[in-house]
Design an enzyme around this catalytic site. Sequence first.
Site, PDB file in Angstrom:
ATOM      1  N   ARG A 155       5.653  -4.189   3.637  1.00  0.00           N
ATOM      2  CA  ARG A 155       5.488  -2.735   3.612  1.00  0.00           C
ATOM      3  C   ARG A 155       5.728  -2.255   2.189  1.00  0.00           C
ATOM      4  NH1 ARG A 155       3.157  -3.280   7.517  1.00  0.00           N
ATOM      5  NH2 ARG A 155       3.434  -2.370   9.580  1.00  0.00           N
ATOM      6  N   HIS A 197      -4.349  -3.156   2.198  1.00  0.00           N
ATOM      7  CA  HIS A 197      -3.613  -3.335   3.468  1.00  0.00           C
ATOM      8  C   HIS A 197      -4.510  -3.933   4.550  1.00  0.00           C
ATOM      9  CE1 HIS A 197       0.042  -1.881   5.986  1.00  0.00           C
ATOM     10  NE2 HIS A 197      -0.457  -3.001   6.468  1.00  0.00           N
ATOM     11  N   GLU A 243       0.774   4.840   0.897  1.00  0.00           N
ATOM     12  CA  GLU A 243      -0.603   4.616   1.371  1.00  0.00           C
ATOM     13  C   GLU A 243      -1.169   5.878   2.019  1.00  0.00           C
ATOM     14  OE1 GLU A 243      -0.663   1.119   3.889  1.00  0.00           O
ATOM     15  OE2 GLU A 243       0.402  -0.008   2.368  1.00  0.00           O
TER      16      GLU A 243
END
Length: 319
Positions: free
Chosen positions: A237, A284, A266
């Site tokens: 993350r 991602h 993000e």
Amino acid sequence: MTKKVYVSRRMPPVAMEALGKICEYDLNPEDRNATREELAYALKNYAAVVTMLSDQADAELIAQAGPNLKLIANYAVGFNNIDVKAANARGIYVSNTPDVLTDATADLGWALLFAAARRVIEGDNIVRTSRMGGGPEYLLGSDITGKTLGIVGAGRIGSNFAKKGALGFGMKVLYYGRHNSPALDEIGAKLVSLDELLAESDYVSLHCPLTPDTRHLIGAEQLAKMKHSAILINTARGPVVDEKALVSALKNGTIAAAGLDVYEHEPDVEPELKTLSNVVLMPHVGSATLGTRTNMGLMVVRNVEAVLAGNTPPNEVKL
Ligand code: GLV
Ligand code: GLV
């Protein structure tokens, strides 16, 4: 009459077909993430909502959930986008998609490690846009085989990533986590402190979930403890790393390079990261293979099916 299940973004065809066989569903008709309003509406009006990581089912939205909501089925293994405690307190189950994406995510970690170590993106760019050079010191990268790999977070993905390094590339593995991992002990990996891991590793790969404890686990101070030749990989993350501190470390040569699949804010990315040649950036996509994304969808379907039948979801998340 409203349908029972809402899907916030289309899953691969085999998964959508399987869902169609067990329930009636409404699907976000747009090929984009659901808006906050759409998610709020779904939580109010359906018995189960299939969420993506980009859907923030936070305490505020869960407080407004309808009386019929029984399940939030996250189409991801991580669930930091859902306030699980708030959901559970209201008798709403939360489920995730563990195991099926372990290999794919670890493999993407390896793609980033190789690309960063051997400067694959820079090389590709040279071949496409100019004339290739040469000579004994041309486009030198870093050795991988036999080097030391530091794993932060020894869960399923971290352990899988580590095994691939130990068995495939003869790497020495150090790991840092809350518990010791039998899977890692089996390959001779050593549980160490974070400081020791940072100081000793040629590659540091992050695999911990995002929790209040792991937010900015890697900041300026930790980056300074790494070798100047070290490479950081993050497929976990974004907020585990202080992205501004990472930019400085990459610019100043505090560490050699990085490979990132995840970002602190993000879908935004620290603009300076994009200007650096010693970082490899992926959007991602750790679990993004058709097979894996299909299996994640089938797992979501099994969880929805169980809850609609009045049972506990097989992949229940509890805090
Ligand atoms: C992806 O980041 C996931 O948690 O599945
Ligand atoms: C997630 O699947 C993990 O345990 O790494």
